[in-house]
Design a protein around this motif. Structure first.
Motif, PDB file in Angstrom:
ATOM      1  N   VAL A   1       6.277  14.172   0.612  1.00  0.00           N
ATOM      2  CA  VAL A   1       5.988  12.883   0.404  1.00  0.00           C
ATOM      3  C   VAL A   1       6.139  13.013  -0.507  1.00  0.00           C
ATOM      4  CG1 VAL A   1       4.910  11.095   0.538  1.00  0.00           C
ATOM      5  CG2 VAL A   1       4.820  12.621   2.670  1.00  0.00           C
ATOM      6  N   LEU A   2       6.341  11.322  -2.116  1.00  0.00           N
ATOM      7  CA  LEU A   2       5.829  10.778  -3.376  1.00  0.00           C
ATOM      8  C   LEU A   2       5.125  10.359  -3.093  1.00  0.00           C
ATOM      9  CD1 LEU A   2       9.340  11.937  -5.424  1.00  0.00           C
ATOM     10  CD2 LEU A   2       7.405  12.909  -5.195  1.00  0.00           C
ATOM     11  N   SER A   3       5.246   9.566  -2.532  1.00  0.00           N
ATOM     12  CA  SER A   3       4.096   8.008  -2.312  1.00  0.00           C
ATOM     13  C   SER A   3       5.032   7.245  -1.092  1.00  0.00           C
ATOM     14  CB  SER A   3       4.609   7.281  -3.961  1.00  0.00           C
ATOM     15  OG  SER A   3       3.866   7.277  -4.966  1.00  0.00           O
ATOM     16  N   TYR A   4       3.980   7.765  -0.441  1.00  0.00           N
ATOM     17  CA  TYR A   4       4.314   7.330   0.710  1.00  0.00           C
ATOM     18  C   TYR A   4       4.485   5.995   1.132  1.00  0.00           C
ATOM     19  CZ  TYR A   4       4.002   6.568   6.324  1.00  0.00           C
ATOM     20  OH  TYR A   4       4.751   6.068   7.534  1.00  0.00           O
TER      21      TYR A   4
ATOM     22  N   LEU B   1       5.005   1.565  -3.165  1.00  0.00           N
ATOM     23  CA  LEU B   1       3.904   0.098  -2.740  1.00  0.00           C
ATOM     24  C   LEU B   1       5.112  -0.815  -2.954  1.00  0.00           C
ATOM     25  CD1 LEU B   1       1.449  -0.611  -5.967  1.00  0.00           C
ATOM     26  CD2 LEU B   1       1.353  -0.135  -3.016  1.00  0.00           C
TER      27      LEU B   1
ATOM     28  N   ARG C   1      -6.530   2.083  -6.891  1.00  0.00           N
ATOM     29  CA  ARG C   1      -6.963   3.397  -6.131  1.00  0.00           C
ATOM     30  C   ARG C   1      -7.730   2.962  -4.875  1.00  0.00           C
ATOM     31  NH1 ARG C   1      -7.523   9.214  -8.314  1.00  0.00           N
ATOM     32  NH2 ARG C   1      -6.411   8.889 -10.359  1.00  0.00           N
TER      33      ARG C   1
ATOM     34  N   SER D   1       7.424   0.047   0.832  1.00  0.00           N
ATOM     35  CA  SER D   1       6.622  -0.076   2.014  1.00  0.00           C
ATOM     36  C   SER D   1       6.496  -1.677   3.065  1.00  0.00           C
ATOM     37  CB  SER D   1       5.469   0.757   1.050  1.00  0.00           C
ATOM     38  OG  SER D   1       3.997  -0.464   0.797  1.00  0.00           O
TER      39      SER D   1
ATOM     40  N   PHE E   1       0.642  -1.194   0.447  1.00  0.00           N
ATOM     41  CA  PHE E   1      -0.046   0.164  -0.022  1.00  0.00           C
ATOM     42  C   PHE E   1       0.753   1.228   0.099  1.00  0.00           C
ATOM     43  CE2 PHE E   1      -2.443   3.895   2.401  1.00  0.00           C
ATOM     44  CZ  PHE E   1      -3.197   3.518   1.388  1.00  0.00           C
ATOM     45  N   THR E   2       0.547   2.282  -0.504  1.00  0.00           N
ATOM     46  CA  THR E   2       0.764   3.241  -0.617  1.00  0.00           C
ATOM     47  C   THR E   2      -0.088   4.393  -0.701  1.00  0.00           C
ATOM     48  OG1 THR E   2       2.608   4.886  -1.756  1.00  0.00           O
ATOM     49  CG2 THR E   2       1.150   3.359  -3.411  1.00  0.00           C
ATOM     50  N   ILE E   3       0.213   5.834  -0.222  1.00  0.00           N
ATOM     51  CA  ILE E   3      -0.230   7.285  -0.833  1.00  0.00           C
ATOM     52  C   ILE E   3       0.490   7.810  -1.711  1.00  0.00           C
ATOM     53  CG2 ILE E   3      -1.716   9.109   0.492  1.00  0.00           C
ATOM     54  CD1 ILE E   3      -1.468   7.261   2.540  1.00  0.00           C
ATOM     55  N   THR E   4      -0.036   8.220  -2.820  1.00  0.00           N
ATOM     56  CA  THR E   4       0.827   9.366  -3.957  1.00  0.00           C
ATOM     57  C   THR E   4       0.267  10.645  -3.817  1.00  0.00           C
ATOM     58  OG1 THR E   4       1.585   9.030  -6.030  1.00  0.00           O
ATOM     59  CG2 THR E   4      -0.754   8.086  -5.551  1.00  0.00           C
ATOM     60  N   HIS E   5       0.916  10.784  -3.827  1.00  0.00           N
ATOM     61  CA  HIS E   5       1.002  13.121  -3.656  1.00  0.00           C
ATOM     62  C   HIS E   5       1.063  13.375  -4.896  1.00  0.00           C
ATOM     63  CE1 HIS E   5       0.866  12.839   0.919  1.00  0.00           C
ATOM     64  NE2 HIS E   5       1.148  11.524   1.207  1.00  0.00           N
TER      65      HIS E   5
ATOM     66  N   VAL F   1      -2.768   3.927  -2.924  1.00  0.00           N
ATOM     67  CA  VAL F   1      -3.103   2.547  -3.997  1.00  0.00           C
ATOM     68  C   VAL F   1      -2.498   1.304  -3.283  1.00  0.00           C
ATOM     69  CG1 VAL F   1      -1.883   2.517  -6.581  1.00  0.00           C
ATOM     70  CG2 VAL F   1      -2.104   4.426  -5.723  1.00  0.00           C
ATOM     71  N   ALA F   2      -3.279   0.489  -3.278  1.00  0.00           N
ATOM     72  CA  ALA F   2      -3.096  -0.985  -3.336  1.00  0.00           C
ATOM     73  C   ALA F   2      -3.161  -1.480  -4.324  1.00  0.00           C
ATOM     74  CB  ALA F   2      -4.277  -1.256  -2.526  1.00  0.00           C
TER      75      ALA F   2
ATOM     76  N   VAL G   1      -3.600  10.123  -2.831  1.00  0.00           N
ATOM     77  CA  VAL G   1      -4.229   9.581  -3.616  1.00  0.00           C
ATOM     78  C   VAL G   1      -3.942   7.749  -3.009  1.00  0.00           C
ATOM     79  CG1 VAL G   1      -5.701   7.452  -5.637  1.00  0.00           C
ATOM     80  CG2 VAL G   1      -5.382  10.590  -5.398  1.00  0.00           C
TER      81      VAL G   1
END
Lengths: 146, 393
Positions: B203-206, B154, A111, B157, A78-82, A96-97, A94
């Motif tokens: 942060v780009l993609s946490y 992804l 998403r 993480s 999982f990530t949160i993209t900025h 994303v998984a 957003v």
């Protein structure tokens, strides 16, 4: 006279219509008509490819059998993209998984509407049938199953 | 099939006899990409003591059309390289793949002296994010409208979670490489940065922040390879190509290995076999590896098999990868400290390793190194990479 280095502006405007192919037709039409995920099966390797493809990357068999996959799975990453695709900051980041589904080899990336953790259970939520067009966006997002 | 395979080392030995590289810079508005390549080529040919128009028989280049902004870009390389009216080809992959192709051209006996070229004019690309967006699968991924850095987010993480590592370890990688780059006159992004504390970086993609990403740079590099006979005639300190490997994992986001850099594991195994290294962890004294993202240095280190079953972040904490550590990793500063040069990145690692093995790595020289490894990765969204083992013996 300016002493700024001279640079010539240019761009690369090329447009495409990407063919989704035999397995892609099966996948997207099944979503459009039945709101259901479909994998292609390699019986020699005992793998159900999601998204489906007409070949097995392990043994190179041609795959002709399709099996349904339930639309509830588990978060693998999982990530949160900025930023958006062009690199501009997003007002609303957003989620994303990458989600794995029981019995399927592979999974889906999409998403999410929730902040998720690895191991969370989620479900794929489809658009209303009349709004589906044969695109990965016929899946709206993953939502957490509480 | 296995039985008919001939050991590469039985065919011929191949050495690197010349390297040329420009300084890496965040922007080079005064010179064109052709002029950058010309500078690197001149340096390499002078280093090898060769006349390119007479002595170099074949040329292999690396480029990717979307990074050049010119389609069919391979037509734009011969003149600045001395390759007009000669065999030349382009490989759409990292420069280390071109090195492998040049190596094999010499192994066949077809050529004795072959030049390899790669470059970056990243500062000419106005919207680099779009190039990576266009690299995403157009049917299953690109329509989601996400910044391609989500792939690294992804993976980072997943990697940190599985290893029990934290973003602090990633910051330590960045601090090490940027500090190392301070002693490298070719490097763009040397600096002393704070490794501890919560990151204040965008942060780009946490959990991936801008701080974790190697910033791009411009430059060009040329490497000249020669057969054993030619090499010994040219110089008394050739650097030998002992082994090579390259591999790709399952490419799709859905079926690839998200934990390990399998491409590096396979490529390094192939390289160790061809170099006949029985105990790579003991034989290899220095590593120049891909650090496009901070966590990638740790992931690639584990996949190279040089630290046994240990976790890279644990050894990092102990200082094992510092210049005075048991295995110096990216003493040059890596891509994080020197600048990420797109398809040139792997060739920069090779040039740095050659300089180390010749004892010419100025202020970042590691004393007494004889055998080292260089490794590349083609960046998101790929699962492709290569490994080369070089030695001065």
């Amino acid at each position: 006279m300016t002493t700024e280095p001279i640079r010539v502006e240019g761009d690369f405007p090329v447009y495409f219509r990407y063919t989704v192919g035999v397995a892609g037709e099966k996948f997207f039409r099944e979503i459009m008509e039945n709101g259901r995920l479909m994998a292609s099966r390699c019986s020699s390797c005992n793998l159900n490819y999601l998204p489906p493809r007409i070949y097995c990357e392990r043994c190179m068999s041609r795959l002709e059998e399709y099996v349904p996959v339930e639309n509830e799975g588990t978060v693998e990453a999982f990530t949160i993209t900025h930023q958006d695709a062009e690199g501009n900051p997003l007002q609303e980041p957003v989620g994303v998984a990458l989600v794995r589904f029981p019995g399927a080899y592979g999974g889906l990336v999409h998403r999410t509407i929730d902040v998720l953790a690895i191991g969370d259970r989620v479900r794929a939520v489809f658009k209303d049938k009349k709004e589906r067009t044969g695109s990965i966006l016929d899946i709206k997002f993953f939502e957490k199953i509480s | 099939m296995q039985g008919s395979k001939t050991e590469a080392s039985l065919l011929r030995s191949v050495a690197i006899v010349g390297v040329g590289i420009t300084e890496l810079k965040s922007s080079t508005p005064q010179v064109s990409y052709k002029e950058l390549i010309f500078e690197a080529a001149q340096k390499a040919y002078e280093d090898a003591g060769l006349n390119p128009r007479k002595d170099i028989e074949s040329f292999v280049c690396s480029s990717e059309d979307f990074l050049e902004g010119t389609s069919i870009f391979d037509e734009y390389v011969p003149d600045q390289l001395g390759a007009v009216l000669k065999p030349v080809c382009t490989i759409s992959a990292d420069g280390m793949y071109s090195l492998a192709a040049a190596y094999m051209q010499i192994l066949t006996g077809l050529f004795d002296v072959v030049a390899v070229e790669a470059h970056s004019k990243a500062s000419d690309i106005v919207n680099l994010s779009t190039v990576y967006d266009m690299a995403l699968d157009p049917v299953y991924t690109r329509p989601l409208g996400l910044n391609a850095s989500f792939v690294a987010g992804l993976e980072m993480s997943k990697f940190l979670h599985s290893r029990g590592a934290g973003t602090n370890h990633c910051r330590m990688v960045v601090a090490k490489n940027r500090k190392n780059a301070l002693s490298n006159s070719l490097a763009m992004y040397g600096g002393i940065v704070e490794a501890k504390g919560e990151s204040q970086n965008p942060v780009l993609s946490y959990p991936l922040t801008e701080y974790d990403v190697a910033p791009v740079a411009d430059g060009a590099a040329v490497v000249v390879l020669a057969s054993e006979d030619a090499a010994e005639h040219l110089r008394d300190d050739p650097v030998w190509v002992k082994g090579l490997g390259w591999a790709s994992d399952s490419p799709t986001l859905e079926t690839r290995d998200w934990l390990d850099a399998t491409y590096v594991r396979l490529a390094s195994k192939q390289a160790y076999q061809s170099a006949k290294l029985r105990n790579p962890a003991k034989d290899i004294q220095i590593a120049e590896i891909d650090d496009t993202y901070s966590y990638k240095e740790l992931q690639h280190l584990e996949a190279l098999g040089l630290i046994g079953d240990a976790k890279a972040h644990t050894l990092l904490e102990q200082g094992a990868f510092e210049r005075d550590g048991v295995l110096p990793v990216n003493p040059s500063g890596g891509s994080i400290g020197m600048g990420h040069t797109l398809e040139m990145s792997g060739l920069v690692r090779v040039v740095e390793l050659v300089l180390q093995l010749r004892g010419e790595a100025d202020r970042h020289q590691i004393k007494g190194v004889e055998t080292g490894i260089a490794q590349c990765w083609r960046g998101i969204p790929t699962t492709s990479g290569a490994v080369v083992i070089l030695s001065n013996r």
